[in-house]
Design an enzyme around this catalytic site. Sequence first.
Site, PDB file in Angstrom:
ATOM      1  N   CYS A 112       1.862  76.128  97.681  1.00 48.51           N
ATOM      2  CA  CYS A 112       1.522  75.052  96.734  1.00 48.51           C
ATOM      3  C   CYS A 112       1.346  73.702  97.418  1.00 48.51           C
ATOM      4  CB  CYS A 112       2.590  74.947  95.652  1.00 48.51           C
ATOM      5  SG  CYS A 112       2.736  76.453  94.702  1.00 48.51           S
ATOM      6  N   HIS A 246       2.530  67.902  91.881  1.00 47.29           N
ATOM      7  CA  HIS A 246       2.175  69.318  91.768  1.00 47.29           C
ATOM      8  C   HIS A 246       2.561  69.783  90.358  1.00 47.29           C
ATOM      9  CE1 HIS A 246       1.727  73.485  92.392  1.00 47.29           C
ATOM     10  NE2 HIS A 246       3.002  73.763  92.559  1.00 47.29           N
ATOM     11  N   ASN A 276       0.298  76.587  86.897  1.00 47.28           N
ATOM     12  CA  ASN A 276       0.496  76.309  88.324  1.00 47.28           C
ATOM     13  C   ASN A 276      -0.654  76.926  89.122  1.00 47.28           C
ATOM     14  OD1 ASN A 276       1.332  76.128  90.968  1.00 47.28           O
ATOM     15  ND2 ASN A 276       3.422  76.821  90.568  1.00 47.28           N
TER      16      ASN A 276
HETATM   17  O1  UT7 Z   1       4.898  76.038  92.674  1.00 45.18           O
HETATM   18  C1  UT7 Z   1       5.897  76.450  93.542  1.00 45.18           C
HETATM   19  C2  UT7 Z   1       7.195  76.023  93.087  1.00 45.18           C
HETATM   20  N1  UT7 Z   1       7.565  76.709  91.900  1.00 45.18           N
HETATM   21  C3  UT7 Z   1       8.309  76.105  91.030  1.00 45.18           C
HETATM   22  O2  UT7 Z   1       8.584  74.963  91.222  1.00 45.18           O
HETATM   23  C4  UT7 Z   1       8.819  76.898  89.867  1.00 45.18           C
HETATM   24  C5  UT7 Z   1      10.261  76.532  89.667  1.00 45.18           C
HETATM   25  N2  UT7 Z   1      10.921  77.258  88.596  1.00 45.18           N
HETATM   26  C6  UT7 Z   1      10.618  77.116  87.300  1.00 45.18           C
HETATM   27  O3  UT7 Z   1       9.657  76.488  86.929  1.00 45.18           O
HETATM   28  C7  UT7 Z   1      11.584  77.708  86.282  1.00 45.18           C
HETATM   29  O4  UT7 Z   1      12.748  78.132  86.941  1.00 45.18           O
HETATM   30  C8  UT7 Z   1      10.980  78.881  85.467  1.00 45.18           C
HETATM   31  C9  UT7 Z   1       9.955  78.362  84.485  1.00 45.18           C
HETATM   32  C10 UT7 Z   1      10.360  79.893  86.412  1.00 45.18           C
HETATM   33  C11 UT7 Z   1      12.093  79.556  84.656  1.00 45.18           C
HETATM   34  O5  UT7 Z   1      12.757  78.608  83.827  1.00 45.18           O
HETATM   35  P1  UT7 Z   1      14.352  78.549  83.800  1.00 45.18           P
HETATM   36  O6  UT7 Z   1      14.722  77.552  82.787  1.00 45.18           O
HETATM   37  O7  UT7 Z   1      14.806  78.324  85.213  1.00 45.18           O
HETATM   38  O8  UT7 Z   1      14.709  79.974  83.238  1.00 45.18           O
HETATM   39  P2  UT7 Z   1      15.602  81.126  83.913  1.00 45.18           P
HETATM   40  O9  UT7 Z   1      14.899  81.720  85.081  1.00 45.18           O
HETATM   41  O10 UT7 Z   1      16.990  80.595  84.120  1.00 45.18           O
HETATM   42  O11 UT7 Z   1      15.623  82.177  82.729  1.00 45.18           O
HETATM   43  C12 UT7 Z   1      16.200  81.853  81.451  1.00 45.18           C
HETATM   44  C13 UT7 Z   1      15.998  83.042  80.538  1.00 45.18           C
HETATM   45  C14 UT7 Z   1      16.401  84.380  81.160  1.00 45.18           C
HETATM   46  O12 UT7 Z   1      17.024  85.158  80.156  1.00 45.18           O
HETATM   47  P3  UT7 Z   1      18.624  85.253  80.041  1.00 45.18           P
HETATM   48  O13 UT7 Z   1      19.088  85.797  81.364  1.00 45.18           O
HETATM   49  O14 UT7 Z   1      19.092  83.852  79.783  1.00 45.18           O
HETATM   50  O15 UT7 Z   1      18.812  86.189  78.888  1.00 45.18           O
HETATM   51  C15 UT7 Z   1      15.095  84.995  81.547  1.00 45.18           C
HETATM   52  O16 UT7 Z   1      15.133  86.390  81.583  1.00 45.18           O
HETATM   53  O17 UT7 Z   1      14.618  83.182  80.172  1.00 45.18           O
HETATM   54  C16 UT7 Z   1      14.201  84.534  80.428  1.00 45.18           C
HETATM   55  N3  UT7 Z   1      12.790  84.521  80.755  1.00 45.18           N
HETATM   56  C17 UT7 Z   1      11.808  84.602  79.833  1.00 45.18           C
HETATM   57  N4  UT7 Z   1      11.840  84.687  78.508  1.00 45.18           N
HETATM   58  C18 UT7 Z   1      10.666  84.732  77.852  1.00 45.18           C
HETATM   59  C19 UT7 Z   1      12.224  84.424  81.985  1.00 45.18           C
HETATM   60  N5  UT7 Z   1      10.896  84.451  81.880  1.00 45.18           N
HETATM   61  C20 UT7 Z   1      10.601  84.551  80.557  1.00 45.18           C
HETATM   62  C21 UT7 Z   1       9.410  84.611  79.826  1.00 45.18           C
HETATM   63  N6  UT7 Z   1       9.483  84.693  78.485  1.00 45.18           N
HETATM   64  N7  UT7 Z   1       8.199  84.560  80.413  1.00 45.18           N
END
Ligand code: UT7
Length: 319
Positions: A112, A246, A276
């Site tokens: 990225c 970004h 992204n």
């Molecule tokens: O470009 C390169 C750099 N990349 C980034 O900067 C990305 C950085 N990360 C992020 O943007 C975020 O961490 C995400 C958007 C990927 C995830 O958001 P989060 O608030 O960190 O969520 P999480 O990974 O802690 O997941 C929270 C919950 C989980 O369920 P439980 O364990 O709480 O029951 C996941 O399984 O959300 C669930 N989950 C989803 N639910 C519905 C994960 N993906 C999805 C989804 N739809 N697509």
Amino acid sequence: MYSRIAGTGKYLPERVLTNFDLEAMVDTTDEWIRTRTGIERRHLVADDEFTSDLAYNASLAAIEDAGLDPRDIDFILVGTTTPDLIFPNVGCLVQERLGIRGVPAFSLEAACSGFLYALGVADQFVRGGQAKCALVIGAEAMSRIVDWTDRETCVLFGDGAGAVILERADDPGIMYSSLGADGRYRDLLYASSGVSVAPKDKEGAALRMKGNEVFKVAVKTLGYMVDEVLEKNGLEQGEIDWFIPHQANIRIIQAMARRLQMPMERVVLTIKEHGNTSAASVPMALDTAIRDGRIKRGDLLLLEAFGGGFTWGASLVRY
Ligand code: UT7
């Protein structure tokens, strides 16, 4: 001698995939995607469309914006992690389509951060007198490495390209570049195969990310980096006119805006439209805000990105 931005362009492929479309593909909801990321839709390449096609179209727009002929360009650099082929590199493919001969054309991979890396390198070539007019591109077909069965990643990424023309100038332009990397974090964000690491199955390379852990390191690292850019340039928080981050997650962008003490009205946000797009996101956001008249000549801009590697980069620009 310095370099300045003489023109910008962007290109998004026609096909659109909305959050609602994704609801039918994996266990997710529009509401989750919007509130956790800020994304509403993403553009995807057609089956017969490649990274070099996106890069070429963005380049045409940038060349026209700068009022140049392709033959004025004497240096081509593309930031991409999703090249059409192992080789020729995307720079050569774009060069051929633009009808340019003989000038250096290459690509670099910094995920990225690819565009910020490319901008930093091209700036050095212009400053060093080895290039007069550089075409710098960020282009990605992320949909080709996304695992469309993995809801944690497939909702995040999209395809696109942005391009910038850098010209020689007496005053800066690109005032300061900061680039960094830390390979210890390779397992938090990577593609599962490549060339010397062959695919284990017929699925090919698949993007893998531990999103929550990436999020935390991204906020911390970008925070240090923007502090460094301000300090090294004797700037106070709030002195930047436009922040062009970004476009990975709106919550990361909001955290950086708070750190810079910038109101969100001064932050260029395009994530809603295309998710992204990796190396393409910063030059596309830049082009968007220049073309809609928000960014004006003389404005002070801060560009930043963070991505797989980890890699990160920032650029302070007087437009
Ligand atoms: O470009 C390169 C750099 N990349 C980034 O900067 C990305 C950085 N990360 C992020 O943007 C975020 O961490 C995400 C958007 C990927 C995830 O958001 P989060 O608030 O960190 O969520 P999480 O990974 O802690 O997941 C929270 C919950 C989980 O369920 P439980 O364990 O709480 O029951 C996941 O399984 O959300 C669930 N989950 C989803 N639910 C519905 C994960 N993906 C999805 C989804 N739809 N697509």
